[in-house]
Enzyme design. Structure first.
Site, PDB file in Angstrom:
ATOM      1  N   ARG A  91       6.148  -6.140 -10.631  1.00 45.87           N
ATOM      2  CA  ARG A  91       7.237  -6.845 -11.305  1.00 45.87           C
ATOM      3  C   ARG A  91       6.825  -8.290 -11.523  1.00 45.87           C
ATOM      4  O   ARG A  91       6.241  -8.929 -10.623  1.00 45.87           O
ATOM      5  CB  ARG A  91       8.525  -6.795 -10.464  1.00 45.87           C
ATOM      6  CG  ARG A  91       9.250  -5.448 -10.479  1.00 45.87           C
ATOM      7  CD  ARG A  91       9.821  -5.113 -11.866  1.00 45.87           C
ATOM      8  NE  ARG A  91      10.546  -3.857 -11.916  1.00 45.87           N
ATOM      9  CZ  ARG A  91      10.024  -2.689 -12.299  1.00 45.87           C
ATOM     10  NH1 ARG A  91       8.749  -2.609 -12.657  1.00 45.87           N
ATOM     11  NH2 ARG A  91      10.781  -1.606 -12.356  1.00 45.87           N
TER      12      ARG A  91
ATOM     13  N   MET B 143       0.841  -1.212   0.000  1.00 50.41           N
ATOM     14  CA  MET B 143       0.000   0.000   0.000  1.00 50.41           C
ATOM     15  C   MET B 143       0.871   1.255   0.000  1.00 50.41           C
ATOM     16  O   MET B 143       0.818   2.084   0.905  1.00 50.41           O
ATOM     17  CB  MET B 143      -0.931  -0.032   1.216  1.00 50.41           C
ATOM     18  CG  MET B 143      -2.076   0.970   1.160  1.00 50.41           C
ATOM     19  SD  MET B 143      -3.161   0.666  -0.220  1.00 50.41           S
ATOM     20  CE  MET B 143      -4.751   0.688   0.571  1.00 50.41           C
ATOM     21  N   GLY B 144       1.672   1.395  -1.064  1.00 51.41           N
ATOM     22  CA  GLY B 144       2.462   2.624  -1.244  1.00 51.41           C
ATOM     23  C   GLY B 144       1.667   3.600  -2.102  1.00 51.41           C
ATOM     24  O   GLY B 144       0.438   3.588  -2.104  1.00 51.41           O
ATOM     25  N   ARG B 145       2.418   4.441  -2.847  1.00 54.15           N
ATOM     26  CA  ARG B 145       1.752   5.466  -3.662  1.00 54.15           C
ATOM     27  C   ARG B 145       0.788   4.870  -4.682  1.00 54.15           C
ATOM     28  O   ARG B 145      -0.362   5.301  -4.809  1.00 54.15           O
ATOM     29  CB  ARG B 145       2.809   6.275  -4.435  1.00 54.15           C
ATOM     30  CG  ARG B 145       3.506   7.347  -3.640  1.00 54.15           C
ATOM     31  CD  ARG B 145       4.508   8.066  -4.533  1.00 54.15           C
ATOM     32  NE  ARG B 145       5.590   7.178  -4.856  1.00 54.15           N
ATOM     33  CZ  ARG B 145       6.798   7.214  -4.291  1.00 54.15           C
ATOM     34  NH1 ARG B 145       7.076   8.121  -3.398  1.00 54.15           N
ATOM     35  NH2 ARG B 145       7.732   6.351  -4.629  1.00 54.15           N
ATOM     36  N   ILE B 146       1.244   3.854  -5.433  1.00 51.94           N
ATOM     37  CA  ILE B 146       0.420   3.333  -6.532  1.00 51.94           C
ATOM     38  C   ILE B 146      -0.747   2.501  -5.992  1.00 51.94           C
ATOM     39  O   ILE B 146      -1.884   2.624  -6.451  1.00 51.94           O
ATOM     40  CB  ILE B 146       1.288   2.529  -7.527  1.00 51.94           C
ATOM     41  CG1 ILE B 146       2.392   3.433  -8.115  1.00 51.94           C
ATOM     42  CG2 ILE B 146       0.424   1.957  -8.650  1.00 51.94           C
ATOM     43  CD1 ILE B 146       3.451   2.708  -8.929  1.00 51.94           C
TER      44      ILE B 146
ATOM     45  N   ALA C 178       2.605   0.361 -18.176  1.00 48.61           N
ATOM     46  CA  ALA C 178       1.818   1.146 -17.217  1.00 48.61           C
ATOM     47  C   ALA C 178       2.253   2.608 -17.133  1.00 48.61           C
ATOM     48  O   ALA C 178       1.425   3.500 -16.951  1.00 48.61           O
ATOM     49  CB  ALA C 178       1.854   0.488 -15.845  1.00 48.61           C
TER      50      ALA C 178
ATOM     51  N   THR D 193       0.932  -5.040 -11.771  1.00 48.80           N
ATOM     52  CA  THR D 193       1.596  -3.952 -12.511  1.00 48.80           C
ATOM     53  C   THR D 193       2.932  -3.635 -11.846  1.00 48.80           C
ATOM     54  O   THR D 193       3.507  -2.572 -12.089  1.00 48.80           O
ATOM     55  CB  THR D 193       0.731  -2.670 -12.539  1.00 48.80           C
ATOM     56  OG1 THR D 193       0.371  -2.342 -11.187  1.00 48.80           O
ATOM     57  CG2 THR D 193      -0.509  -2.822 -13.378  1.00 48.80           C
TER      58      THR D 193
ATOM     59  N   HIS E  98       4.270  -4.348 -20.402  1.00 46.31           N
ATOM     60  CA  HIS E  98       4.924  -3.453 -19.432  1.00 46.31           C
ATOM     61  C   HIS E  98       4.799  -1.985 -19.869  1.00 46.31           C
ATOM     62  O   HIS E  98       5.806  -1.294 -20.080  1.00 46.31           O
ATOM     63  CB  HIS E  98       6.400  -3.858 -19.242  1.00 46.31           C
ATOM     64  CG  HIS E  98       6.963  -3.415 -17.918  1.00 46.31           C
ATOM     65  ND1 HIS E  98       7.965  -4.107 -17.253  1.00 46.31           N
ATOM     66  CD2 HIS E  98       6.691  -2.353 -17.126  1.00 46.31           C
ATOM     67  CE1 HIS E  98       8.266  -3.489 -16.120  1.00 46.31           C
ATOM     68  NE2 HIS E  98       7.503  -2.412 -16.033  1.00 46.31           N
TER      69      HIS E  98
ATOM     70  N   GLU F 267      10.124 -11.487 -19.318  1.00 47.30           N
ATOM     71  CA  GLU F 267       9.780 -10.339 -20.155  1.00 47.30           C
ATOM     72  C   GLU F 267      10.861 -10.196 -21.205  1.00 47.30           C
ATOM     73  O   GLU F 267      12.030 -10.164 -20.815  1.00 47.30           O
ATOM     74  CB  GLU F 267       9.729  -9.048 -19.313  1.00 47.30           C
ATOM     75  CG  GLU F 267       8.362  -8.755 -18.792  1.00 47.30           C
ATOM     76  CD  GLU F 267       8.265  -7.460 -18.007  1.00 47.30           C
ATOM     77  OE1 GLU F 267       8.965  -6.484 -18.357  1.00 47.30           O
ATOM     78  OE2 GLU F 267       7.498  -7.432 -17.040  1.00 47.30           O
TER      79      GLU F 267
END
Ligand code: DGY
Length: 330
Positions: free
Chosen positions: A239, A155-158, A289, A237, A287, A268
């Site tokens: 890694r 639960m960080g910024r994104i 986003a 979204t 990749h 990837e």
């Protein structure tokens, strides 16, 4: 005075690149593919600054090949491609680009969530295959969003930006799993911090926003999928290696979970004949986003600032390892 020698591993937006070209003796790898490893090892030999992408492995071997290197500026918020401890040990500053791709990435997570929940790609492919013969009362039934439960891992910024969209727009209940409490999300979104198993068991949508490290690698494996609802949608979204790809293919194939929306994968790029791409319930993007004009330009500005400041031994604008300062190469 001679300009500092730098290597840029791919062209990036002009707002940053032009400043690097004006202020440095810069070589830019022409792309579109990353420089091969042996070329990169050769190119870093006498540089002071490196502007890298997430596609390059910046490890101790590479740093040892670059005895004059003072700063590595990664054109990404994630820096799992860099051995930061090795950089700090060698007196090399590391910079990244946080904060400016939050909304773009949260938008992409939501785009994948809704596309996977409502079977958008599957139905599109069915049209192409001539399977759309009439309006179907029982066809292409997906999952509802309103009032459901979103589980955010990291639960960080994104993660918070996605939770804001889902709570504000769709009235979702928000659960999160994180080593740290996010009091603002708890206060403003009613988010509840829970253990990993509770999040898996109670969430209708599970969205991954944590960093990749040795603790999170393979965090979503067979065991995790078994604990999720059969109607659940997984979104990644962050890694690719946080999810065990073989276990995910199995879970999607057997109906252990409903669908997945992935902007990142392991490996990837995914080869076009990868089993994940054959599944109707996997929505996969390459990749992308952070790929909006505003985000990529802002990332370019920060990456250029980090590089140019580091070359002057000044604090980086977004500094991953400020603890390097006492031993920073001059
Ligand atoms: C990042 O910045 O880490 C994203 O994965 C790509 O922009």
């Amino acid at each position: 005075m001679a300009k500092p020698k730098v290597f840029v591993t791919r062209p990036f937006p002009d707002v940053g690149l032009k400043r690097v070209l004006a202020e440095c003796d810069a070589e830019v790898w022409p792309g579109p593919l990353p420089p091969p490893r042996e070329v990169l090892l050769e190119k870093v030999r006498d540089i002071e600054g490196l502007l890298s992408m997430l596609t390059e492995q910046i490890d101790a071997e590479l740093m040892d090949a670059a005895p004059r290197l003072k700063v590595i500026s990664n054109y990404a918020v994630g820096f799992n491609n860099i051995d930061v401890a090795a950089a700090t040990e060698r007196g090399i500053a590391v910079g990244n680009t946080p904060g400016v791709l939050t909304d773009a990435t949260a938008d992409m997570a939501f785009c994948l969530l809704i596309a996977a929940a409502r079977r958008l790609l599957e139905s599109y492919h069915d049209i192409l295959a001539g399977k759309w013969r009439t309006w179907e009362p029982m066809g292409w039934i997906g999952q509802d969003l309103v009032g459901r439960t979103l589980g955010v891992v990291g639960m960080g910024r994104i993660g918070t930006a996605l939770a804001r969209r889902c709570h504000g727009g769709w009235g979702m209940r928000v659960l999160y799993y994180d080593v740290r409490a996010n009091e603002e999300a708890e206060r403003t979104l009613g988010a509840q911090r829970v253990d990993f198993d509770t999040l898996l068991a109670e969430s209708d949508f599970v969205s991954i926003h944590t960093v990749l490290n040795e603790e999170t690698r393979g965090m979503f494996g067979r065991d995790a999928f078994r604990k999720m609802k059969r109607t659940a949608v997984l979104v990644n979204t962050a890694r690719g290696p946080i999810v065990d790809t073989d276990a995910l293919v199995e879970a999607l194939r057997s109906g252990e979970i409903f669908a997945a929306g992935l902007d990142v994968t392991d490996p990837e790029p995914l080869p076009p004949d990868h089993p994940l791409l054959e599944l109707p319930n996997a929505v996969v993007a390459p990749h992308i986003a952070s790929a909006t004009v505003t985000s990529r330009n802002a990332m370019a500005e920060i990456a250029a600032d980090n590089l140019l400041l580091g070359l002057q031994n000044k604090p980086l604008r977004a500094w991953v390892n400020p603890e390097v300062e006492p031993r920073w190469r001059r």
